[in-house]
Design a protein around this motif. Structure first.
Motif, PDB file in Angstrom:
ATOM      1  N   PHE A  36       0.856  -1.185   0.000  1.00 48.47           N
ATOM      2  CA  PHE A  36       0.000   0.000   0.000  1.00 48.47           C
ATOM      3  C   PHE A  36       0.893   1.236   0.000  1.00 48.47           C
ATOM      4  CE2 PHE A  36       0.721  -1.042   4.454  1.00 48.47           C
ATOM      5  CZ  PHE A  36       1.064   0.174   4.997  1.00 48.47           C
ATOM      6  N   LEU A  37       0.302   2.365  -0.377  1.00 43.00           N
ATOM      7  CA  LEU A  37       1.065   3.613  -0.458  1.00 43.00           C
ATOM      8  C   LEU A  37       0.125   4.784  -0.233  1.00 43.00           C
ATOM      9  CD1 LEU A  37       3.730   5.111  -1.200  1.00 43.00           C
ATOM     10  CD2 LEU A  37       2.924   5.104  -3.568  1.00 43.00           C
ATOM     11  N   GLU A  38       0.615   5.774   0.500  1.00 41.38           N
ATOM     12  CA  GLU A  38      -0.112   7.024   0.696  1.00 41.38           C
ATOM     13  C   GLU A  38       0.632   8.114  -0.062  1.00 41.38           C
ATOM     14  OE1 GLU A  38      -0.408   9.556   4.524  1.00 41.38           O
ATOM     15  OE2 GLU A  38      -2.183   8.254   4.572  1.00 41.38           O
ATOM     16  N   ALA A  39      -0.026   8.719  -1.064  1.00 43.72           N
ATOM     17  CA  ALA A  39       0.640   9.697  -1.926  1.00 43.72           C
ATOM     18  C   ALA A  39      -0.184  10.980  -2.004  1.00 43.72           C
ATOM     19  CB  ALA A  39       0.841   9.116  -3.320  1.00 43.72           C
ATOM     20  N   SER A  61       0.876  13.909  -7.566  1.00 42.64           N
ATOM     21  CA  SER A  61       2.213  13.314  -7.661  1.00 42.64           C
ATOM     22  C   SER A  61       2.190  12.094  -8.585  1.00 42.64           C
ATOM     23  CB  SER A  61       2.717  12.914  -6.271  1.00 42.64           C
ATOM     24  OG  SER A  61       1.864  11.933  -5.690  1.00 42.64           O
ATOM     25  N   THR A  62       3.373  11.529  -8.825  1.00 40.15           N
ATOM     26  CA  THR A  62       3.518  10.327  -9.649  1.00 40.15           C
ATOM     27  C   THR A  62       3.936   9.174  -8.753  1.00 40.15           C
ATOM     28  OG1 THR A  62       4.135  11.614 -11.603  1.00 40.15           O
ATOM     29  CG2 THR A  62       4.760   9.294 -11.581  1.00 40.15           C
ATOM     30  N   VAL A  63       3.269   8.047  -8.884  1.00 39.65           N
ATOM     31  CA  VAL A  63       3.533   6.910  -7.993  1.00 39.65           C
ATOM     32  C   VAL A  63       3.887   5.671  -8.807  1.00 39.65           C
ATOM     33  CG1 VAL A  63       2.000   7.771  -6.187  1.00 39.65           C
ATOM     34  CG2 VAL A  63       1.102   6.235  -7.929  1.00 39.65           C
ATOM     35  N   LEU A 109       1.998   5.604 -12.449  1.00 40.91           N
ATOM     36  CA  LEU A 109       0.735   6.320 -12.596  1.00 40.91           C
ATOM     37  C   LEU A 109       1.030   7.804 -12.385  1.00 40.91           C
ATOM     38  CD1 LEU A 109      -2.272   6.001 -13.110  1.00 40.91           C
ATOM     39  CD2 LEU A 109      -2.609   5.735 -10.650  1.00 40.91           C
ATOM     40  N   TRP A 110       0.896   8.585 -13.466  1.00 38.48           N
ATOM     41  CA  TRP A 110       1.269   9.999 -13.453  1.00 38.48           C
ATOM     42  C   TRP A 110       0.114  10.874 -12.959  1.00 38.48           C
ATOM     43  CZ3 TRP A 110       6.134  11.748 -14.904  1.00 38.48           C
ATOM     44  CH2 TRP A 110       6.964  10.800 -15.498  1.00 38.48           C
ATOM     45  N   ASN A 111       0.506  11.971 -12.282  1.00 38.20           N
ATOM     46  CA  ASN A 111      -0.453  13.017 -11.878  1.00 38.20           C
ATOM     47  C   ASN A 111      -1.733  12.425 -11.279  1.00 38.20           C
ATOM     48  OD1 ASN A 111       1.327  14.953 -12.967  1.00 38.20           O
ATOM     49  ND2 ASN A 111       0.411  14.721 -14.995  1.00 38.20           N
ATOM     50  N   ILE A 112      -1.568  11.717 -10.211  1.00 43.68           N
ATOM     51  CA  ILE A 112      -2.712  11.027  -9.611  1.00 43.68           C
ATOM     52  C   ILE A 112      -3.745  12.020  -9.080  1.00 43.68           C
ATOM     53  CG2 ILE A 112      -1.356   8.989  -9.003  1.00 43.68           C
ATOM     54  CD1 ILE A 112      -1.252  10.038  -6.141  1.00 43.68           C
ATOM     55  N   THR A 113      -4.979  11.568  -9.056  1.00 38.12           N
ATOM     56  CA  THR A 113      -6.087  12.350  -8.511  1.00 38.12           C
ATOM     57  C   THR A 113      -6.759  11.531  -7.422  1.00 38.12           C
ATOM     58  OG1 THR A 113      -7.695  11.466 -10.087  1.00 38.12           O
ATOM     59  CG2 THR A 113      -6.449  13.420 -10.776  1.00 38.12           C
ATOM     60  N   PHE A 115      -2.539  -4.113  -4.657  1.00 33.78           N
ATOM     61  CA  PHE A 115      -1.823  -2.961  -4.139  1.00 33.78           C
ATOM     62  C   PHE A 115      -2.836  -1.854  -3.924  1.00 33.78           C
ATOM     63  CE2 PHE A 115       0.761   0.858  -4.276  1.00 33.78           C
ATOM     64  CZ  PHE A 115       1.879   0.491  -3.541  1.00 33.78           C
ATOM     65  N   THR A 116      -2.820  -1.258  -2.727  1.00 34.12           N
ATOM     66  CA  THR A 116      -3.796  -0.223  -2.374  1.00 34.12           C
ATOM     67  C   THR A 116      -3.143   1.147  -2.381  1.00 34.12           C
ATOM     68  OG1 THR A 116      -4.956  -1.827  -0.967  1.00 34.12           O
ATOM     69  CG2 THR A 116      -5.502   0.499  -0.673  1.00 34.12           C
ATOM     70  N   LEU A 117      -3.788   2.083  -3.057  1.00 35.56           N
ATOM     71  CA  LEU A 117      -3.272   3.452  -3.150  1.00 35.56           C
ATOM     72  C   LEU A 117      -4.218   4.400  -2.412  1.00 35.56           C
ATOM     73  CD1 LEU A 117      -1.309   5.557  -4.342  1.00 35.56           C
ATOM     74  CD2 LEU A 117      -2.805   5.640  -6.360  1.00 35.56           C
ATOM     75  N   TYR A 118      -3.633   5.211  -1.528  1.00 35.87           N
ATOM     76  CA  TYR A 118      -4.385   6.239  -0.818  1.00 35.87           C
ATOM     77  C   TYR A 118      -3.906   7.603  -1.312  1.00 35.87           C
ATOM     78  CZ  TYR A 118      -5.303   2.342   2.371  1.00 35.87           C
ATOM     79  OH  TYR A 118      -5.653   1.120   2.906  1.00 35.87           O
ATOM     80  N   VAL A 119      -4.839   8.475  -1.668  1.00 31.87           N
ATOM     81  CA  VAL A 119      -4.496   9.807  -2.168  1.00 31.87           C
ATOM     82  C   VAL A 119      -4.957  10.851  -1.157  1.00 31.87           C
ATOM     83  CG1 VAL A 119      -4.727  11.445  -4.069  1.00 31.87           C
ATOM     84  CG2 VAL A 119      -4.740   8.987  -4.540  1.00 31.87           C
ATOM     85  N   VAL A 120      -4.044  11.756  -0.767  1.00 27.41           N
ATOM     86  CA  VAL A 120      -4.340  12.755   0.262  1.00 27.41           C
ATOM     87  C   VAL A 120      -3.901  14.137  -0.216  1.00 27.41           C
ATOM     88  CG1 VAL A 120      -4.143  11.118   2.172  1.00 27.41           C
ATOM     89  CG2 VAL A 120      -2.111  12.320   1.378  1.00 27.41           C
TER      90      VAL A 120
END
Length: 227
Positions: free
Chosen positions: A44-47, A51-53, A120-124, A149-154
């Motif tokens: 998992f990731l907090e981004a 940003s680009t992840v 993954l560019w320029n995440i929203t 894989f879990t993505l958290y966007v903040v």
């Protein structure tokens, strides 16, 4: 006696049989976990928004691969949306073409490292959610495996409160400083006491010499004889 010996020999498996059983067991154990997909120890990731992840994924197979099919999918409120897919012909060979099915997605994997990761560019905020890395190996009779894989966007990354760490570090530092001051004071005190004791010994020796001189030592002066 010969009949008994033959009976015993018949009951003991031959070396070839033992070897075949071991080989079958090894192959069986290997095939149970033949193909494995992994998104790392921390899946998992907090981004931050914008940003680009990196969405990491690697594959492994103990018997190798042949035309391994892989794909990335995104769980969009229960609907699986394909992001990218391709086929890897064999080990250490790059895929001929990676099909990108979604904007802002870039394939950055390498077959040399069994890596099929994507960027993954320029995440929203809409990109937050669960991503699935899927693989299928025809060499293993179509055996497949997947990893998530879990993505958290903040808006911004949370600041870590280091107050407790600072307090603990201050206490430890203060204790060490106090201990050093105590040891220094102890050594200084012992030094002063040693000097005082040494001075007292010198005074005792000097005082003893003066007393002997004043009282006169026997035989130090000749006593005049009476005529």
């Amino acid at each position: 006696m010969e009949t008994q010996s033959r009976g015993r020999l018949r009951g003991v498996p031959s070396e070839r049989t033992v070897f075949s059983l071991l080989l079958t067991l090894i192959i069986g154990m290997c095939c149970v976990h033949a193909l494995e997909m992994s998104t790392g120890k921390i899946p998992f990731l907090e981004a931050v928004n914008g940003s680009t992840v990196l969405l990491p994924c690697t594959y492994a197979s103990c018997i190798g691969i042949t035309n391994l099919y892989f794909k990335w999918e995104f769980n969009d409120n229960g609907t699986m949306r394909k992001m990218a897919d391709s086929v890897i012909p064999t080990d250490n060979v790059e895929p001929n073409k990676v099909n990108i099915c979604r904007e802002r997605v870039e394939y950055v994997g390498s077959s040399k490292g069994n890596n099929i990761s994507i960027l993954l560019w320029n995440i929203t905020f809409e990109d937050a959610g669960v991503y699935t890395c899927f693989g299928k190996n025809p060499k293993e009779k179509g055996k497949n495996h997947s990893a998530i894989f879990t993505l958290y966007v903040v808006d911004e990354l949370r600041k870590v409160d280091n107050t407790l760490t600072i307090i603990i570090a201050s206490c430890v530092g203060g204790f060490i400083a106090l201990l050093m001051a105590f040891m220094l004071l102890k050594n200084l005190t012992l030094f002063v006491l040693a000097k005082i004791e040494e001075k007292n010994k010198e005074c005792l020796v000097t005082s003893s010499g003066i007393d002997n001189t004043e009282n006169g030592l026997s035989g130090s002066k000749s006593t005049p004889k009476k005529a």
